[in-house]
Motif scaffolding. Structure first.
Motif, short mmCIF file in Angstrom:
data_model
loop_
_atom_site.label_atom_id
_atom_site.label_comp_id
_atom_site.label_asym_id
_atom_site.label_seq_id
_atom_site.Cartn_x
_atom_site.Cartn_y
_atom_site.Cartn_z
N GLY A 41 0.79 -1.23 0.00
CA GLY A 41 0.00 0.00 0.00
C GLY A 41 0.82 1.28 0.00
O GLY A 41 0.25 2.37 -0.07
N SER A 42 2.14 1.18 0.08
CA SER A 42 2.99 2.38 0.04
C SER A 42 2.84 3.07 -1.32
O SER A 42 2.65 2.42 -2.35
CB SER A 42 4.45 2.02 0.27
OG SER A 42 4.62 1.38 1.51
N GLU A 43 2.95 4.41 -1.31
CA GLU A 43 2.85 5.18 -2.54
C GLU A 43 3.99 6.19 -2.63
O GLU A 43 4.52 6.64 -1.62
CB GLU A 43 1.50 5.93 -2.62
CG GLU A 43 0.30 5.02 -2.79
CD GLU A 43 -0.97 5.83 -3.02
OE1 GLU A 43 -0.92 7.07 -2.82
OE2 GLU A 43 -2.00 5.23 -3.38
N ALA A 44 4.33 6.52 -3.86
CA ALA A 44 5.32 7.58 -4.09
C ALA A 44 4.99 8.26 -5.41
O ALA A 44 4.68 7.58 -6.40
CB ALA A 44 6.74 7.00 -4.13
N SER A 45 5.00 9.57 -5.41
CA SER A 45 4.73 10.32 -6.64
C SER A 45 6.04 10.57 -7.37
O SER A 45 7.12 10.53 -6.79
CB SER A 45 4.04 11.64 -6.32
OG SER A 45 4.87 12.44 -5.50
N TYR A 46 5.93 10.84 -8.68
CA TYR A 46 7.15 11.06 -9.46
C TYR A 46 6.92 12.11 -10.54
O TYR A 46 5.79 12.33 -11.00
CB TYR A 46 7.62 9.75 -10.10
CG TYR A 46 6.69 9.18 -11.16
CD1 TYR A 46 6.78 9.61 -12.49
CD2 TYR A 46 5.74 8.21 -10.85
CE1 TYR A 46 5.93 9.10 -13.47
CE2 TYR A 46 4.88 7.69 -11.83
CZ TYR A 46 5.00 8.14 -13.14
OH TYR A 46 4.16 7.64 -14.10
N ASP A 47 8.03 12.76 -10.92
CA ASP A 47 8.06 13.56 -12.14
C ASP A 47 8.70 12.76 -13.27
O ASP A 47 8.35 12.92 -14.43
CB ASP A 47 8.87 14.84 -11.90
CG ASP A 47 8.21 15.73 -10.86
OD1 ASP A 47 7.08 16.20 -11.11
OD2 ASP A 47 8.82 15.92 -9.78
N ARG A 48 9.68 11.94 -12.88
CA ARG A 48 10.32 11.02 -13.82
C ARG A 48 10.39 9.65 -13.16
O ARG A 48 10.63 9.55 -11.95
CB ARG A 48 11.74 11.48 -14.18
CG ARG A 48 11.81 12.79 -14.96
CD ARG A 48 11.38 12.59 -16.42
NE ARG A 48 11.55 13.82 -17.20
CZ ARG A 48 10.66 14.79 -17.28
NH1 ARG A 48 9.52 14.69 -16.61
NH2 ARG A 48 10.88 15.85 -18.03
N LEU A 49 10.20 8.61 -13.98
CA LEU A 49 10.19 7.24 -13.47
C LEU A 49 11.17 6.39 -14.27
O LEU A 49 11.22 6.50 -15.50
CB LEU A 49 8.78 6.65 -13.59
CG LEU A 49 8.59 5.18 -13.21
CD1 LEU A 49 8.81 4.98 -11.71
CD2 LEU A 49 7.18 4.71 -13.60
N ILE A 50 11.96 5.59 -13.57
CA ILE A 50 12.84 4.62 -14.23
C ILE A 50 12.34 3.22 -13.88
O ILE A 50 12.21 2.88 -12.70
CB ILE A 50 14.30 4.74 -13.76
CG1 ILE A 50 14.83 6.17 -13.89
CG2 ILE A 50 15.20 3.79 -14.55
CD1 ILE A 50 16.19 6.37 -13.24
N ILE A 51 12.09 2.42 -14.91
CA ILE A 51 11.73 1.02 -14.69
C ILE A 51 12.95 0.17 -15.03
O ILE A 51 13.43 0.17 -16.18
CB ILE A 51 10.53 0.59 -15.54
CG1 ILE A 51 9.29 1.42 -15.15
CG2 ILE A 51 10.24 -0.90 -15.36
CD1 ILE A 51 8.05 1.08 -15.96
N ALA A 52 13.46 -0.53 -14.03
CA ALA A 52 14.63 -1.38 -14.21
C ALA A 52 14.36 -2.71 -13.51
O ALA A 52 15.03 -3.09 -12.55
CB ALA A 52 15.88 -0.71 -13.64
N THR A 53 13.34 -3.40 -14.00
CA THR A 53 12.86 -4.62 -13.35
C THR A 53 13.63 -5.86 -13.76
O THR A 53 13.33 -6.97 -13.30
CB THR A 53 11.36 -4.82 -13.64
OG1 THR A 53 11.13 -4.63 -15.05
CG2 THR A 53 10.53 -3.83 -12.87
N GLY A 54 14.64 -5.70 -14.63
CA GLY A 54 15.51 -6.82 -14.94
C GLY A 54 14.85 -7.92 -15.72
O GLY A 54 14.02 -7.67 -16.61
N SER A 55 15.17 -9.15 -15.37
CA SER A 55 14.66 -10.30 -16.11
C SER A 55 14.20 -11.38 -15.15
O SER A 55 14.57 -11.39 -13.96
CB SER A 55 15.74 -10.86 -17.04
OG SER A 55 16.88 -11.26 -16.28
N ASN A 56 13.42 -12.29 -15.68
CA ASN A 56 12.98 -13.46 -14.91
C ASN A 56 13.62 -14.70 -15.49
O ASN A 56 13.79 -14.82 -16.70
CB ASN A 56 11.45 -13.62 -15.01
CG ASN A 56 10.71 -12.51 -14.29
OD1 ASN A 56 11.15 -12.04 -13.25
ND2 ASN A 56 9.57 -12.10 -14.84
N PRO A 57 14.00 -15.64 -14.63
CA PRO A 57 14.53 -16.90 -15.15
C PRO A 57 13.42 -17.68 -15.85
O PRO A 57 12.26 -17.66 -15.42
CB PRO A 57 15.01 -17.63 -13.89
CG PRO A 57 14.19 -17.05 -12.79
CD PRO A 57 13.94 -15.62 -13.16
#
Length: 812
Positions: A96-112
């Protein structure tokens, strides 16, 4: 007010982007990071040594929690981001935590990738991607006589198998293909690797397709399609990775195989950037470190509102160390009906090399056991060099080892920690290795910043890269095809020189402004390069910037280990007179010179002078007609000669006078690196002309011209350029060759690597086959010499730049 930046994914690519951003704009953002694991950012490459018991978790941690605190970054550990409201720009996590952004980086990598077969959900079936997986494997290995099956004979699978063997497990590697590591190795190299690993006790089932994992609640065995069953207490799936695009799918971000990004690492949502293994760029996905770090630099550049960097994809070579065995591959090493293969195979020494050629250019290479020349092959492939001139020597490696920037990763591993790697800055092997491990360094620029190794003349670059490869092991990959001049710019040497010429840029500030330099004053790498390029392009207009030169060139003398200086006057063609010798002897006595030494270049050197004494001794030497020998400079150093036909019974031409004429024509010229010449009076070659940058060998019918030699750490013989009939032709060809080298080589690039980069055929085309072009090159060289042949010693003896030689304050 600061902008808000949120990073989803606390892995190597994402955090590297933050590190690069903090260098460029440390006060621009309030940064929040969400990571699914309960740790800081750690080095996934080194999970294998942790599994093998060679490293601890703490030792592979790249950014501990204190780093985030020190940089005012809010870190949310163990929190998975479940949703992003792109309209309201809010990130929401599973708790339930939230955070607002002006810029967002998605670096979720990979799944095996988990093979979709019955039993893949059983307890004891794991992947090999994170610390949790390593903990599970270590727990399983505590069972006495436990049996492990690793599905996948790629790099990750073999490293997992090796680690489990070291933990005492009985390990079998199952591979669908007939060759181990088929993406990096061809069949012969794969066979060598398999035989070596089998000697160490690893078992293999090749061309085996897994049908089911057996067991009720826990793994008990594996069944294959042909009916074979083997027991197992642990099954590790290491059959590949897939970009983790689950979040992108959920929030409506455009994806294909990965999150689609442009050359600025921006997604289809202009406020959302993405880097790392989760992205797809120009149809390609990436998994090695070097491309991910390139992406990080580009992304940071745009987040910092600089807007000049572009990611154009990575063509990386790969150096791997699999269970202690060195491997290298690059490009298309399989080939087809349009290519040729050059192969060297020595089973007794465990060495295999294959180079694939098409139209006389390298398309790919694979090496096993001896990877010394991997970097060289990659550079030739990257630059599209025509190798036909040295095809017969290609498999035997690069001749100018070490001295011209070529690394030797097998021998460097055997060096003592006290062995000096960087002579310019006195950096030993142990200093570099300790910095790599302690400071968590990955790239050549990182090592330069922390140790200064390879940051001056650059000749040890190959050795430093070899140490990086040896120390990091498994996933170290070479730098990409496009190398910027330095970290202050995104542009290459060639792009900068071309822009300078086209835009008529005639000062360092003008060049930095046009190319949008990242730093106000540049650095110790770019300023000397820019100064040289301007001096070469605009000899009649540009005024040399002494403060953009290395200390030896500023002081016009070589600084020694005790901070004293040496003075080496020029002796034309190695000759001298009694008057000159008396002047040198008188000066040596007057200034209490500690050592008088005859150099290998036929000069006399005076050692042990104080800096403030230099203008005085120069003045006295100038009175005797002696000028600077430029022994300190990236310039024409010496022209070595023999006595030729005047005295020698074997001499065919007057090599002494030819050497004098060559030196009087070329002295004072600044070049990308030091430049040495020689003239031998006969083919006995007493002046060693065939290991010089330009050498002349006199024969009965005229003169043989040789280029691209090197007499450094490893000797490289010259290439034959052509035969000419007159001494006037020798001078014209020498001037043209020097000017071509001056105009087209990169700063700090010796003629040997430059010649191998562009090819001898290219030089012949420009100089031998094109008479008009040759004369134009020679003409430009002679024009530049009108401004270069002013003796810097006499000028400073007469008071020029007196501040350089005046102590600021005497202490004690």
């Amino acid at each position: 007010m600061k902008e808000k930046l949120v990073l989803i994914g606390n892995g190597m690519a994402g955090v590297r982007t933050l590190e690069e951003l903090l260098k460029l704009a440390p006060e621009q953002y309030d940064i929040t990071v969400f990571g699914g694991e309960p740790y800081g950012n750690y080095n996934r490459i080194l999970l294998s040594p942790v599994l093998a018991g060679e490293k601890t978790i703490d030792e592979i941690m790249l950014n501990d929690e204190q780093w985030y605190a020190d940089n005012c970054i809010t870190l949310h550990k163990g929190k998975w981001v479940e949703d992003v409201n792109r309209a309201r720009r809010i990130v929401r996590t599973s708790d339930g935590s939230e955070a607002s952004y002006d810029r967002l980086i998605i670096a979720t990598g990979s799944n095996p990738f988990i093979i979709p077969i019955p039993g893949n959900e059983l307890d004891g079936v794991i992947s090999f991607r994170d610390i949790s997986d390593v903990d599970s494997m270590l727990e399983s290995s505590r069972k006495q006589g436990g049996k492990a099956v690793v599905i996948g004979g790629g790099l990750l699978g073999l490293e997992a198998a090796n680690g489990l063997m070291k933990q005492g497990m009985n390990v079998t590697v199952v591979h669908l293909m007939d060759t181990l590591m088929e993406r990096q190795l061809d069949k012969p190299a794969g066979a060598l690797l398999k035989a070596s690993l089998e000697k160490n006790g690893m078992k293999f089932l090749m061309e085996a397709q897994t049908e089911a994992i057996l067991g009720t609640d826990k793994v008990e065995g594996i069944r294959f399609k042909e009916g074979l069953e083997i027991p197992a207490d642990l099954v590790v799936m290491a059959v590949g990775i897939r970009p983790n695009i689950d979040l992108a799918k959920k929030i409506g971000l455009h994806f294909e195989r990965g999150i689609v990004v442009n050359d600025t690492m921006q997604s289809f949502d202009p406020r959302v950037y993405s880097v790392g293994e989760c992205i797809q760029h120009r149809g390609e996905t990436y998994g090695l470190v070097a491309p991910l770090f390139e992406q990080a630099k580009v992304c940071a550049n745009h987040l910092a509102h600089m807007g000049i960097a572009r990611y154009q994809g990575s063509v990386s070579s790969t150096k791997l160390k699999v269970t202690g065995i060195d491997l290298f591959s690059a490009g298309d090493f399989h080939g087809d009906e349009t290519t040729e293969e050059l192969v060297l195979q020595d089973p007794g020494r465990g060495i295999y090399k294959k180079v694939v050629l098409k139209d006389h250019r390298i398309q790919g290479a694979v090496m096993y056991g001896d990877t010394i020349d991997g970097t060289w092959y990659f550079e030739l492939m990257r630059d599209g060099t025509d190798v036909s001139d040295f095809r017969d020597k290609l498999l035997f490696g690069q001749a100018h080892l070490g001295d011209s920037g070529h690394g030797d990763d097998n021998r460097v591993a055997a060096m003592a920690d006290t062995a000096e790697i960087c002579g310019c800055n006195g950096v030993c092997k142990g200093d570099i290795v300790n910095a790599i491990t302690r400071e968590k360094l990955f790239t050549l620029d990182d090592v330069r910043a922390h140790t200064k190794a390879s940051s001056s003349c650059g000749s040890c670059t190959g050795l430093v890269e070899a140490l990086l490869s040896h120390t990091l092991g498994g996933d170290y990959s070479e730098s990409p095809a496009r190398k910027p001049l330095c970290t202050c710019t995104e542009f290459t040497h060639d792009e900068i020189r071309a822009g300078m010429k086209e835009q008529k840029l005639k000062t360092i500030p003008a060049m930095q402004a046009f190319f949008e330099w990242k730093t106000d004053n540049g650095c110790s790498k770019c300023r000397p390069a820019l100064n040289y390029y301007l001096l070469c392009q605009w000899p009649g207009e540009y005024r040399d910037d002494a403060q953009s030169r290395f200390i030896n060139e500023r002081a016009h003398a070589n600084i020694q280990k005790d901070a004293s200086y040496s003075v080496i006057p020029r002796m034309w063609g190695g000759g001298t007179t009694p008057q000159e010798l008396r002047a040198i002897a008188d000066a040596a006595e007057k200034y209490n010179v500690k050592t008088v030494h005859v150099t290998g270049g036929q000069r006399i050197a005076l050692y042990g002078l104080k800096k403030e004494e230099l203008p005085q001794i120069w003045g006295e030497l100038s009175e005797a007609g002696l000028v600077s020998g430029h022994a300190y400079g990236k310039a024409l150093r010496t022209v070595k000669t023999c006595v030729g036909k005047e005295w020698c019974r074997f001499g065919t031409q007057d090599s002494t006078q030819l050497g004098i004429d060559l030196e009087k024509m070329t002295w004072g010229s600044w070049t990308p690196h030091k430049f040495k010449m020689a003239a031998s009076g006969c083919p006995r070659n007493c002046a060693e002309a065939t290991i010089k940058d330009l050498g002349v060998v006199c024969v009965d019918s005229g003169y043989e011209l040789h280029v691209g030699g090197n007499g450094g750490v490893k000797v490289r013989a010259t290439d034959f350029l052509r035969h000419v009939e007159t001494s006037e032709q020798v001078l014209e060809y020498a001037a043209a060759f020097m000017q071509l080298y001056r105009e087209e080589a990169h700063y700090l690039e010796r003629t040997a690597p430059w010649l191998e980069r562009v090819g001898l055929s290219y030089v012949k085309e420009k100089i031998v086959e094109d008479e008009v072009g040759r004369k134009a090159l020679a003409g430009r060289f002679l024009y530049s010499q009108k401004f270069a042949q002013e003796d810097p010693w006499r000028e400073r003896a007469e008071g020029a730049e007196a501040y350089e030689f005046t102590p600021i304050k005497r202490v004690g």
